[in-house]
Enzyme design. Sequence first.
Site: not given
Ligand code: GLV
Length: 303
Positions: A218, A266
């Site tokens: 994160r 991401h």
């Molecule tokens: C993606 O970032 C997740 O937490 O699955």
Amino acid sequence: MLNPYSERTEWFEMLTRELPDMDIQLWPDIHNPDSVEYAVFWVHDTEDMRRYPNLRAILATTAGVEQFAGGDYPDVPIVRLADETMAGEMAAYAAHWVVHFHRKMDFYLDQQAAKVWRPTRATATGDFPVGILGFGSIGRHIGKCLAGLGYPINAWTRTGGEEEGVTHYRGRDGLEDMVSASRAIINVLPHTPETRRLIDAGVLAHFAPGSIYISLGRGATTIESDLVSAVEQGVLSAAVLDVTETEPLPPDSPLWNHPRVRITPHTSGFTRAPTAAPLIAANIRRIERGEAPFPVYDPRQGY
Ligand code: GLV
């Protein structure tokens, strides 16, 4: 009630196949709100959640669940997604970058461009310890994968750990010791009040000179301006960010065109309906049998 972020048809089909006796209602077409016992989503309007008086559990389609922190969701268990397939993808992503920098791939790409054939010895794999911040199911998967390639593994968690063959660290002192004992740091910490902005100038000052930072948990756990300074000062020789403080990364971020920073959007691991839906269905079946689902989000811990 199903509100998938993407792959709507695939999710619907997979859950229907896995739970043939259940009436799967795809949001927003909820024809009978009273009949809704389970809600499957990443994020969903908390107001809308009040329409389902018989809700028994929320099943998140993500591994990280900070979206539920402080939210006014119904008081039912929230089940996280622990998908080994996704963890495997993340491990492959992390291993790719560790090997890339450890084995000097940028150097060889430059040499190729100049038609130069000049080998240079890389540090022995056994002398290139990799530190993993966050050692839950994803961190452990990454550790196993890199240990399999011969990298010594250090792990930092809130509470320590006992995994054999791994050097465990905990607490603030442990964090500083762990980063200084590692050549590459992989951050898969969840976003909690404790981990928010954890990787700041103070922690970065303890990184081993020239180390690599790979962040795929994160973005909120890292102060990006401090990270850029650490790269500029040569504390870090490179940083790879799959997650950023603001996503998408704003166009004016200095991270975009920094020569020693790599950005991916991401995508280190995906939630995919074919592997995730059976896991979610298995948890629903557990609840139906009166058993506990897992892993359940603990709001006090933040994950
Ligand atoms: C993606 O970032 C997740 O937490 O699955």
